[in-house]
Design an enzyme around this catalytic site. Structure first.
Site, PDB file in Angstrom:
ATOM      1  N   GLY A  14      -7.816   5.183  -1.581  1.00 39.14           N
ATOM      2  CA  GLY A  14      -8.902   5.890  -0.963  1.00 39.14           C
ATOM      3  C   GLY A  14     -10.043   4.940  -0.212  1.00 39.14           C
ATOM      4  CB  SER A  15      -8.966   0.764  -0.489  1.00 40.36           C
ATOM      5  OG  SER A  15      -7.726   1.261   1.428  1.00 40.36           O
ATOM      6  CG  ASN A  16      -7.574   1.813   4.880  1.00 35.62           C
ATOM      7  OD1 ASN A  16      -8.289   1.039   5.494  1.00 35.62           O
ATOM      8  ND2 ASN A  16      -6.480   1.878   4.058  1.00 35.62           N
ATOM      9  CE  LYS A  31       8.544  21.141   5.962  1.00 32.82           C
ATOM     10  NZ  LYS A  31       8.981  21.939   6.846  1.00 32.82           N
ATOM     11  CG  MET A  78       0.762   9.172   0.767  1.00 31.80           C
ATOM     12  SD  MET A  78       1.491   7.750   1.974  1.00 31.80           S
ATOM     13  CE  MET A  78       2.662   7.316   1.817  1.00 31.80           C
ATOM     14  NE  ARG A  79       0.738  16.747   0.837  1.00 31.64           N
ATOM     15  CZ  ARG A  79       1.915  17.466  -0.165  1.00 31.64           C
ATOM     16  NH1 ARG A  79       2.842  17.930   0.068  1.00 31.64           N
ATOM     17  NH2 ARG A  79       1.500  17.275  -1.451  1.00 31.64           N
ATOM     18  CG  ASN A  90      -1.811   7.859  10.222  1.00 27.76           C
ATOM     19  OD1 ASN A  90      -2.086   7.168   8.575  1.00 27.76           O
ATOM     20  ND2 ASN A  90      -0.481   7.040  10.338  1.00 27.76           N
ATOM     21  CG  HIS A 142       2.234   2.446   9.775  1.00 22.65           C
ATOM     22  ND1 HIS A 142       2.618   3.947   8.684  1.00 22.65           N
ATOM     23  CD2 HIS A 142       3.020   1.735   9.938  1.00 22.65           C
ATOM     24  CE1 HIS A 142       3.272   2.865   8.097  1.00 22.65           C
ATOM     25  NE2 HIS A 142       4.250   1.794   9.642  1.00 22.65           N
TER      26      HIS A 142
HETATM   27  C1  GRF Z   1      -3.126   2.250   3.468  1.00 22.38           C
HETATM   28  O1  GRF Z   1      -2.086   0.632   2.854  1.00 22.38           O
HETATM   29  C2  GRF Z   1      -2.771   2.778   4.872  1.00 22.38           C
HETATM   30  O2  GRF Z   1      -2.188   1.642   5.920  1.00 22.38           O
HETATM   31  C3  GRF Z   1      -1.798   3.698   4.288  1.00 22.38           C
HETATM   32  O3  GRF Z   1      -2.289   3.470   3.284  1.00 22.38           O
HETATM   33  C4  GRF Z   1      -2.511   2.943   2.197  1.00 22.38           C
HETATM   34  C5  GRF Z   1      -3.760   3.855   2.113  1.00 22.38           C
HETATM   35  O4  GRF Z   1      -4.528   3.174   0.694  1.00 22.38           O
HETATM   36  N1  GRF Z   1      -1.366   4.903   5.559  1.00 22.38           N
HETATM   37  P1  GRF Z   1      -6.263   3.584   0.850  1.00 22.38           P
HETATM   38  O5  GRF Z   1      -5.393   4.931  -0.109  1.00 22.38           O
HETATM   39  O6  GRF Z   1      -7.158   3.802   1.941  1.00 22.38           O
HETATM   40  O7  GRF Z   1      -6.939   2.493  -0.222  1.00 22.38           O
END
Ligand code: GRF
Length: 207
Positions: free
Chosen positions: A14-16, A67, A94-95, A111, A113
């Site tokens: 969940g860092s994003n 999925k 991740m789905r 998303n 990536h």
């Molecule tokens: C990130 O590297 C993103 O690009 C990919 O999954 C990772 C998620 O990281 N889709 P976080 O859970 O947000 O730390």
């Protein structure tokens, strides 16, 4: 400026999510996170969301790894709608997104990536970049459609690959860029009201 109403989906640490929530808290992003949904109860994103008082839901276990069952995805759509989410943000989810969600939020699912798409679609894109021996990789925010990592690119940030990088070190460097790029894209989205204003800015990376 209209506030973006976000539903955020995650599977991991969940860092994003934290980067987006911090940008909102700092007043740098006119948005509110209406709901966080994880596909497993252990996902770190849930702890971060709960600590911020953001409503969370956990999807029921699925028969598939990549999925959701259609009924579960319909449930997800219902939760997002009930919460008033207008945009769906995949932050380490991740789905593969299927028709129920794609149809309900067409053009409104984004998303992030960890590569400069179209290079290195799929899993562990940082490892793919290392194995390919590229000098530059990066991250991409893109629209989500039925093709995995194939939707329209909105923005990218380049990240150098350094001598001696391990997959972990390179992923960490890419994630730093992600944490700047995702809030920045959402800020532009809030300012312009939609994705039409985005022009794919970066040339295709040299490999
Ligand atoms: C990130 O590297 C993103 O690009 C990919 O999954 C990772 C998620 O990281 N889709 P976080 O859970 O947000 O730390």
């Amino acid at each position: 400026m209209p506030r973006l109403k976000l539903g955020i989906l995650g599977s991991g640490k969940g860092s994003n999510f934290v980067a987006i929530a911090d940008a909102i808290q700092a007043g740098a992003l006119e948005a509110e996170i209406r709901l966080v949904v994880a596909d497993n109860p252990e996902a770190g994103i849930l702890g971060h969301a709960r600590a911020r008082g953001i409503p969370c839901r956990v999807l029921p276990a699925s028969r598939y790894r990549t999925k959701l069952e259609p009924a579960t995805e319909l449930q997800l759509v219902e939760w997002l709608r009930e919460a008033g989410a207008e945009w769906v943000i995949l932050a380490g989810y991740m789905r593969v997104v299927k028709e129920p969600l794609l149809e309900a939020y067409r053009g409104r699912i984004l998303n992030i990536h960890p590569s400069l798409l179209p290079a290195f679609r799929g899993l562990e894109a940082w490892r793919q970049a290392l194995e390919a021996g590229v000098a530059v990789t990066g991250c991409t925010v893109h629209e989500v459609n039925a093709e995995v990592d194939g939707g329209r690119v909105l923005a990218q940030r380049q990240v150098p690959v350094c001598p001696g990088d391990t997959p972990q070190v390179l992923h960490a460097r890419i994630q730093q860029a992600e944490h700047e790029l995702f809030p920045e894209v959402l800020r532009q989205l809030a300012a312009s009201g939609g994705t039409d204003a985005f022009q794919h800015p970066a040339p295709a990376p040299k490999t």
